[in-house]
Design a protein around this motif. Structure first.
Motif, short mmCIF file in Angstrom:
data_model
loop_
_atom_site.label_atom_id
_atom_site.label_comp_id
_atom_site.label_asym_id
_atom_site.label_seq_id
_atom_site.Cartn_x
_atom_site.Cartn_y
_atom_site.Cartn_z
N ASP A 30 2.57 -8.16 -6.50
CA ASP A 30 2.98 -6.91 -5.85
C ASP A 30 3.26 -7.15 -4.37
OD1 ASP A 30 3.59 -4.20 -5.66
OD2 ASP A 30 1.51 -3.62 -5.28
N ASP A 87 1.59 -3.24 0.87
CA ASP A 87 0.49 -3.55 -0.04
C ASP A 87 -0.80 -3.97 0.68
OD1 ASP A 87 -0.13 -3.45 -2.83
OD2 ASP A 87 -0.25 -5.63 -2.88
N HIS A 112 -0.51 1.48 -1.72
CA HIS A 112 -0.99 2.34 -2.81
C HIS A 112 -2.49 2.18 -3.05
CE1 HIS A 112 -1.16 -0.74 -6.22
NE2 HIS A 112 -0.89 -1.42 -5.13
N HIS A 113 -3.23 1.60 -2.12
CA HIS A 113 -4.68 1.44 -2.30
C HIS A 113 -5.43 2.72 -1.90
CE1 HIS A 113 -3.38 -2.79 -2.19
NE2 HIS A 113 -4.40 -2.98 -3.01
N SER A 132 2.76 -1.11 -5.05
CA SER A 132 3.57 -0.88 -3.86
C SER A 132 5.05 -0.98 -4.21
CB SER A 132 3.20 -1.88 -2.76
OG SER A 132 1.90 -1.61 -2.29
N ASP A 162 0.87 -5.47 -11.05
CA ASP A 162 -0.21 -4.52 -10.75
C ASP A 162 -0.54 -3.59 -11.91
OD1 ASP A 162 -0.61 -5.55 -8.24
OD2 ASP A 162 -0.54 -3.60 -7.23
MN LIG Z 1 -0.58 -3.71 -5.05
#
Ligand SMILES: [Mn+2]
Length: 322
Positions: A30, A87, A112-113, A132, A162
């Motif tokens: 990712d 990311d 996207h965490h 991401s 991912d």
């Molecule tokens: Mn990721």
């Protein structure tokens, strides 16, 4: 299909002449899939762009177009108008790229965490996105970019990495809408899937053999654990990155709900953690000062192997019986 709705971010890109793109340490599919797709998007818009990472591109990912253009941050001499991190959930995840990242007058991040720290001026963070790469595809749509076969290969790599090749709990219909777009763009799916998911290096298989010899079951087989020592790397000549993915082998065993792989490093024992969808390992990782996603996380425990394993197993049992 959903396009990115972030006017500040789109304006920042449109106004920039030179862009610094970076991603996180210990980069995965990712990380580089998203960063290299973004690089190609920026080039297609007539920008100058540079992609940096503290760590080198994993050998496995060296089929991605422009992987050989990735540089170490200390090689970047020119200041950019805009920095974009992809990311990376926090500044520490950028490693030495952070030094260059903050030199630009404008900073953006795409991530996207759930553990994101909103460290940029413009934060495009969507924790509901599976990768991401999903967000970079939304960006390409918002910018009106034509998705090329190379871009599609990068974005497929990001999203497939991912989502456990489209099998984790974070999948939405948008994932497949984007996949349709990549197929229409000319994604060489079976060749890329083979490189990404089926092919393994000799080092990986050698380390897997050694790790399997340490396989143990805890709590009536609901937790599995494996470990690798420094000598396993020395004796096989395998690279550290070649142990990536071994932890999954421990999870894919009947009855197992959580798994760990413990790797001895100079700093202490590094843990990779995985769980099935109904369980979470993110809490266990953050208990030890690490982080990550609900079903895939990591942390470091200082000291020797045996006491570190004991601490980890205790924390995992506790999590399981919560
Ligand atoms: Mn990721």
């Amino acid at each position: 299909m959903t396009a990115m709705n972030n006017p500040q971010l789109l304006t920042a890109i449109k106004e920039a002449r030179r862009v610094f793109v970076c991603t996180h340490v210990q980069p995965d599919g990712d990380a580089f899939g998203s960063a290299l797709a973004l690089y190609e998007i920026l080039i297609s818009l007539g920008k100058e762009a540079v992609v940096a990472c503290q760590d080198p591109v994993p050998i496995k990912l060296r089929y991605l177009n422009n992987w050989d253009k990735v540089v170490a941050p200390e090689k970047v001499t020119q200041v950019s108008d805009l920095s974009i991190a992809v990311d990376a959930s926090g500044v520490n995840r950028m490693g030495t790229c952070a030094d260059v990242y903050f030199l630009s007058p404008c900073t953006v991040q795409i991530d996207h965490h759930t553990t994101n720290t909103f460290f940029a001026k413009v934060n495009e963070v969507d924790a509901t996105a599976a990768a991401s790469g999903i967000l970079v595809t939304r960006l390409a749509l918002a910018l009106g970019c034509t998705v090329t076969p190379d871009m599609a290969t990068c974005l497929y790599t990001a999203i497939s990495s991912d989502t456990g090749n489209f099998s984790y709990g974070n999948i939405t219909s948008e994932v497949f809408q984007q996949m349709a777009l990549f197929m229409e763009a000319g994604l060489p799916l079976s060749d890329t899937a083979r490189s990404l998911h089926l092919m393994q290096s000799k080092g990986y298989v050698q380390l897997l053999g050694r790790a399997l010899n340490t396989l143990r079951f805890i709590d009536d087989g609901r937790i599995s654990g494996m470990s690798l020592n420094l000598k396993d790397f020395e004796e096989t000549g395998a690279l550290r990155e070649e142990s990536d993915g071994i932890v999954n082998e421990g999870l894919y065993i009947g009855g197992v709900e959580m798994s760990y792989l413990a790797t001895e490093t100079a700093e202490g024992i590094k843990f990779s953690l995985r769980s099935i969808v109904s369980r979470k390992v993110s809490g266990v990782a953050s208990f030890f000062g690490g982080g990550g996603h609900a079903q895939a996380a990591g942390c470091l425990i200082e000291g020797e192997m045996a006491p570190a394993l004991e601490k980890m197993e205790r924390a995992m049992i506790k999590e399981l019986h919560k």
